[in-house]
Design a protein around this motif. Structure first.
Motif, PDB file in Angstrom:
ATOM      1  N   HIS A 198      17.698  -5.718 -11.465  1.00  8.32           N
ATOM      2  CA  HIS A 198      17.217  -6.931 -10.802  1.00  8.32           C
ATOM      3  C   HIS A 198      16.178  -6.585  -9.729  1.00  8.32           C
ATOM      4  O   HIS A 198      15.116  -7.197  -9.645  1.00  8.32           O
TER       5      HIS A 198
ATOM      6  N   ASN B  36      12.721  -7.462 -11.439  1.00  7.70           N
ATOM      7  CA  ASN B  36      12.433  -8.850 -11.108  1.00  7.70           C
ATOM      8  C   ASN B  36      11.861  -8.993  -9.710  1.00  7.70           C
ATOM      9  O   ASN B  36      10.814  -9.604  -9.514  1.00  7.70           O
TER      10      ASN B  36
ATOM     11  N   HIS C  33      14.449 -13.238  -3.211  1.00  6.98           N
ATOM     12  CA  HIS C  33      15.153 -12.043  -3.710  1.00  6.98           C
ATOM     13  C   HIS C  33      15.609 -11.164  -2.540  1.00  6.98           C
ATOM     14  O   HIS C  33      16.716 -10.623  -2.553  1.00  6.98           O
TER      15      HIS C  33
ATOM     16  N   TRP D 142      17.402 -21.345  -7.861  1.00  4.11           N
ATOM     17  CA  TRP D 142      18.169 -20.740  -6.780  1.00  4.11           C
ATOM     18  C   TRP D 142      19.095 -21.774  -6.183  1.00  4.11           C
ATOM     19  O   TRP D 142      18.767 -22.962  -6.158  1.00  4.11           O
TER      20      TRP D 142
ATOM     21  N   ASP E  41      20.982 -16.302  -6.785  1.00  2.56           N
ATOM     22  CA  ASP E  41      19.973 -16.299  -7.848  1.00  2.56           C
ATOM     23  C   ASP E  41      20.627 -16.757  -9.140  1.00  2.56           C
ATOM     24  O   ASP E  41      21.552 -16.118  -9.636  1.00  2.56           O
TER      25      ASP E  41
ATOM     26  N   HIS F  30      18.193 -13.547 -15.541  1.00  5.83           N
ATOM     27  CA  HIS F  30      18.026 -12.103 -15.327  1.00  5.83           C
ATOM     28  C   HIS F  30      18.996 -11.577 -14.268  1.00  5.83           C
ATOM     29  O   HIS F  30      19.247 -10.393 -14.193  1.00  5.83           O
TER      30      HIS F  30
HETATM   31 FE   FE2 Z   1      16.176 -12.762  -9.575  1.00  5.29          FE
END
Ligand code: FE2
Length: 318
Positions: free
Chosen positions: A26, A30, A75, A124, A158, A162
């Motif tokens: 992650h 990402n 993130h 989110w 999140d 993913h």
């Molecule tokens: Fe993410």
């Protein structure tokens, strides 16, 4: 500008039911990708050729920029949300959440419910402090870009696939439960303490009327619906009323220039509310004069148009 990568905040080997492999993928694939995308978009914007490229391309770039920028910010917050045992909320945070959601349990039900609602989709779930309202809300941020304006997110979950597919497959509920088990509440509390230092947007200030008390349109509406006795005087200037089509239900119009003629008709035992077009001057001055004469008078802030904006009832003005 070139943005810098933030080091991973949580310690992946300490997490309970979320593997280091998932966090590594992650973070690298990402979060890293979002940061790289952000940097290349920033560069494109800095080198944008205004003479040869359309404004539409610029607008497209700016939309991509906000998605990439928010993706990096969220993130970073996501990784910083993990690393605790998810159980014990520090007292100050627990009471803030209880104040804003009814109870910590209700907050949890709402937060988890929103996350489950996003399963299979993307977005989110954020716990966000809103300085204007001085309170926390749970919100969805789809496309990384729906953050509350001026809001300070303090906890981020999140729900893009993913974030869990590699390990949990389509079992989003198990992922959500694992996330909840790993929330670092003491870190959330510190972020909350920082967030509440952010001042609310500056309210309208009328220094010359600082001593004259005001009343909001919502409070006036409440007085009217609850049957509280109140004398409401529309003091929009005479020249204005020639083009006015409506008047607040429950108000009487009085010419502010001829206050001496009508002041005697008012009762001193019932409160008086005055207002003008927008609430700037005439209504305030009238309230100030009435107060000097011994009336319990306040001006309605925002005036006639604020009343209309909350869909307060009006009647034809004749
Ligand atoms: Fe993410």
């Amino acid at each position: 500008m070139q943005y810098q990568l933030a080091p991973l905040y949580c310690r992946p080997w300490t997490l309970n039911g979320i593997s280091a492999r998932l966090i590594e993928s992650h973070y690298e694939n990402n979060y890293g990708a979002a940061l790289n995308r952000l940097n290349s978009i920033s560069q494109e914007i800095e080198q944008f050729d205004f003479s040869n490229t359309s404004e539409q391309s610029l607008a497209r770039l700016k939309r991509d920029e906000i998605a990439a920028l928010n993706s990096t910010l969220l993130h970073e917050l996501y990784f910083a949300s993990l690393g605790g045992d998810g159980r014990v909320l520090p007292d100050a945070l627990a009471s803030a959440i209880a104040k804003d959601f009814g109870s910590v349990d209700r907050w949890r039900q709402e937060f988890v419910g929103i996350a489950k609602g996003l399963a299979g989709g993307s977005g989110w779930v954020l716990l966000t402090y809103v300085p204007r309202d001085g309170r926390l809300i749970n919100q969805i941020a789809s496309d990384h870009a729906q953050s509350v304006a001026g809001g300070m997110p303090v906890l981020a979950l999140d729900m893009y696939e993913h974030a869990y597919h590699l390990e949990f497959g389509a079992n989003a509920s198990a992922y959500i439960a694992a996330f909840m088990r790993n929330i670092d509440w003491s870190a959330v509390k510190l972020r909350y303490e920082d967030a509440i230092k952010v001042a609310a947007p500056r309210p309208l200030e009328q220094k010359q009327f600082a001593d004259v008390p005001s009343i909001s349109v919502e409070e006036v509406r409440e007085m009217l619906t609850s049957g509280t006795p109140v004398q409401i005087i529309d003091t929009r200037p005479k020249h204005y009323t020639t083009k006015a089509q409506d008047i607040m239900e429950g108000a009487v119009w009085r010419d502010p220039e001829r206050l001496d003629d009508w002041i005697g008709t008012l009762s001193k035992t019932e409160p008086v509310v005055t207002f003008c077009v927008y609430g700037f001057h005439v209504g305030c001055e009238t309230a100030a004069t009435l107060r000097k004469a011994g009336f319990d008078a306040r001006y309605m802030s925002g005036g006639h148009f604020a009343w209309k904006a909350i869909k307060g009832p009006v009647r034809l003005f004749e």
